[in-house]
Design a protein around this motif. Structure first.
Motif, PDB file in Angstrom:
ATOM      1  N   ARG A  72      17.403  15.072   3.936  1.00  0.00           N
ATOM      2  CA  ARG A  72      18.598  15.912   4.099  1.00  0.00           C
ATOM      3  C   ARG A  72      19.667  15.553   3.073  1.00  0.00           C
ATOM      4  O   ARG A  72      20.867  15.538   3.367  1.00  0.00           O
ATOM      5  CB  ARG A  72      19.167  15.811   5.515  1.00  0.00           C
ATOM      6  N   LEU A  73      19.214  15.230   1.870  1.00  0.00           N
ATOM      7  CA  LEU A  73      20.109  14.900   0.770  1.00  0.00           C
ATOM      8  C   LEU A  73      19.934  15.925  -0.339  1.00  0.00           C
ATOM      9  O   LEU A  73      18.885  16.562  -0.462  1.00  0.00           O
ATOM     10  CB  LEU A  73      19.800  13.507   0.213  1.00  0.00           C
ATOM     11  N   ASN A  74      20.963  16.072  -1.160  1.00  0.00           N
ATOM     12  CA  ASN A  74      20.893  16.944  -2.319  1.00  0.00           C
ATOM     13  C   ASN A  74      20.522  16.094  -3.533  1.00  0.00           C
ATOM     14  O   ASN A  74      21.325  15.268  -3.967  1.00  0.00           O
ATOM     15  CB  ASN A  74      22.243  17.634  -2.541  1.00  0.00           C
ATOM     16  N   PRO A  75      19.320  16.269  -4.097  1.00  0.00           N
ATOM     17  CA  PRO A  75      18.916  15.440  -5.236  1.00  0.00           C
ATOM     18  C   PRO A  75      19.873  15.540  -6.421  1.00  0.00           C
ATOM     19  O   PRO A  75      19.979  14.596  -7.216  1.00  0.00           O
ATOM     20  CB  PRO A  75      17.527  15.988  -5.596  1.00  0.00           C
ATOM     21  N   ASP A  76      20.577  16.661  -6.550  1.00  0.00           N
ATOM     22  CA  ASP A  76      21.506  16.832  -7.660  1.00  0.00           C
ATOM     23  C   ASP A  76      22.739  15.943  -7.518  1.00  0.00           C
ATOM     24  O   ASP A  76      23.495  15.772  -8.486  1.00  0.00           O
ATOM     25  CB  ASP A  76      21.948  18.293  -7.767  1.00  0.00           C
ATOM     26  N   TRP A  77      22.972  15.418  -6.324  1.00  0.00           N
ATOM     27  CA  TRP A  77      24.146  14.573  -6.092  1.00  0.00           C
ATOM     28  C   TRP A  77      23.840  13.088  -6.269  1.00  0.00           C
ATOM     29  O   TRP A  77      24.722  12.255  -6.066  1.00  0.00           O
ATOM     30  CB  TRP A  77      24.710  14.821  -4.689  1.00  0.00           C
ATOM     31  N   VAL A  78      22.604  12.773  -6.628  1.00  0.00           N
ATOM     32  CA  VAL A  78      22.260  11.378  -6.938  1.00  0.00           C
ATOM     33  C   VAL A  78      22.766  11.085  -8.340  1.00  0.00           C
ATOM     34  O   VAL A  78      22.264  11.627  -9.324  1.00  0.00           O
ATOM     35  CB  VAL A  78      20.745  11.130  -6.842  1.00  0.00           C
TER      36      VAL A  78
END
Length: 395
Positions: A72-78
């Motif tokens: 439930r994470l946005n990979p673009d926000w890593v």
């Protein structure tokens, strides 16, 4: 003969009583008298556990080890990933995640790797009473690791905080070995937020999951408002969450059970935390009798009183260097000189902060050297009289 038989009976009964209490004791007995947590207090825990789990995942877009329900994470926000190759054994792997949904900058650190020799060296780099810090004792190896991470990432963290309106929380999270590094990171940043762009203590938070023992009791109580430790004691099918600031009866027992290994695993903690959060939300929906704002206010006041009482109890336990909040504030005045000198020093440091060079790179080893002095045995001793005069050096 009768006397000896009586003594034997007493000894046998005593041993049987001890064995019965030892075999029936469970971890949750330590927290049995603590109050039930609210859904709002516990809401970040499953989410933080998933971010820590993401450190283990090589590709969040094609996950191989996702928990139930996904990351439930946005990979673009890593923002950044750091592996063992980059840390060179000086810190566990970690990632920096910019959570726009919850307005948080999260630095998450993985736990102990059983096949990595560097992790064991980091964990064993300590002796009892070896490292003094901020009026207490901390784990020497974990403090060195925390300073290394700050040296590597302080510019990135400061940039993210400033670019997002200087309003996001700075969250340090870790599991097992990583929890100790995260806890000491939060302690350093809480005291020297000016090194990260002036972030206040109120925006610094730490979640230590299955935490390593990394600081003395008085420091744990002193920073209980920013460090939240999460311990799983699984003993019933429907999990419940209790919270408090412990001093007396503070997890002093080592309980070995068939669940000891699984209770420490981050994957299992995330699963049980998600169940517990759902139960708390259902309980909150069913039993809400007063407006939520009043409940939050009452709970906040209760925690503040618990924190104050815990500081006073820590002093009563004769812990070295433990002081109450009132004693600490008064000592800051008396040890640093007169109130006039203090105001001049404050004004002088404020002027320096205004002329702060944004392109400067903070060396956290230098910060520690300026704030602390070493005694003959190599321990760091806090120099309270210069704590307000440390400034950023521009290159």
């Amino acid at each position: 003969m009768s006397v000896s038989c009586g003594v034997e009976c007493v000894v046998i009964l005593g041993c049987m009583r001890w064995a019965w209490k030892r075999c029936t004791y469970i971890g949750s007995d330590d927290s049995a008298t603590w109050p039930i947590a609210t859904a709002d207090e516990f809401e970040p825990i499953p989410r933080v556990c998933r971010i820590i789990l993401a450190v283990y995942e090589p590709d969040l877009r094609c996950p191989k080890y996702a928990p139930a329900g996904g990351f439930r994470l946005n990979p673009d926000w890593v923002i950044k990933r750091v592996a063992y190759e980059q840390t060179d054994g000086r810190a566990p792997p970690y990632l920096i995640y910019l959570d726009h949904d919850n307005r948080e900058i999260v630095l998450a650190i993985r736990g102990l790797n059983l096949v990595k020799e560097s992790d064991y060296k980091l964990l064993l780099d300590n002796r009892l009473g070896m490292q003094m810090f901020d009026g207490g004792y901390v784990h020497h190896g974990l403090l060195k690791s925390a300073i290394w991470v700050l040296n590597a990432e302080s510019e990135t963290l400061r940039r993210l905080w400033e670019e997002n309106g200087r309003e996001y929380k700075m969250v340090f999270a870790g599991h097992s070995l990583g929890s100790g590094v995260a806890a000491l990171l939060s302690v350093i940043v809480a005291n020297h937020g000016n090194k990260l762009g002036g972030i206040p203590r109120s925006l610094v938070k730490c979640y230590a999951v299955a935490p390593a023992r990394c600081m003395s009791l008085n420091l744990a109580v002193k920073y209980a408002d920013i460090i939240c430790s999460v311990v799983l004691q699984m003993w019933k099918v429907s999990p419940e969450v209790r919270t408090a600031i412990p001093v007396d009866g503070r997890f002093e027992h080592i309980v070995l059970s068939c669940n000891a290994t699984s209770d420490h695993a981050i994957l299992w903690i995330e699963r049980e935390a998600e169940k517990a959060l759902e139960s708390l939300k259902e309980l909150s929906t069913e039993t809400t009798m007063t407006p939520p704002k009043v409940q939050k206010l009452d709970r906040k006041l209760t925690l503040e009183k618990e924190h104050k009482d815990a500081l006073e109890r820590a002093v009563s336990l004769n812990i070295p260097h433990a002081v109450t909040s009132s004693e600490e504030s008064s000592s800051a005045y008396t040890e640093g000189g007169s109130s006039v000198d203090k105001s001049v020093e404050t004004e002088h440091s404020a002027e320096k902060e205004n002329s702060f060079c944004k392109n400067a790179r903070t060396n956290w080893n230098e910060v520690v050297e300026k704030l602390f002095k070493k005694n003959e045995s190599g321990q760091l001793l806090l120099k309270r009289d210069v704590s307000g005069s440390v400034t950023e050096e521009c290159s």
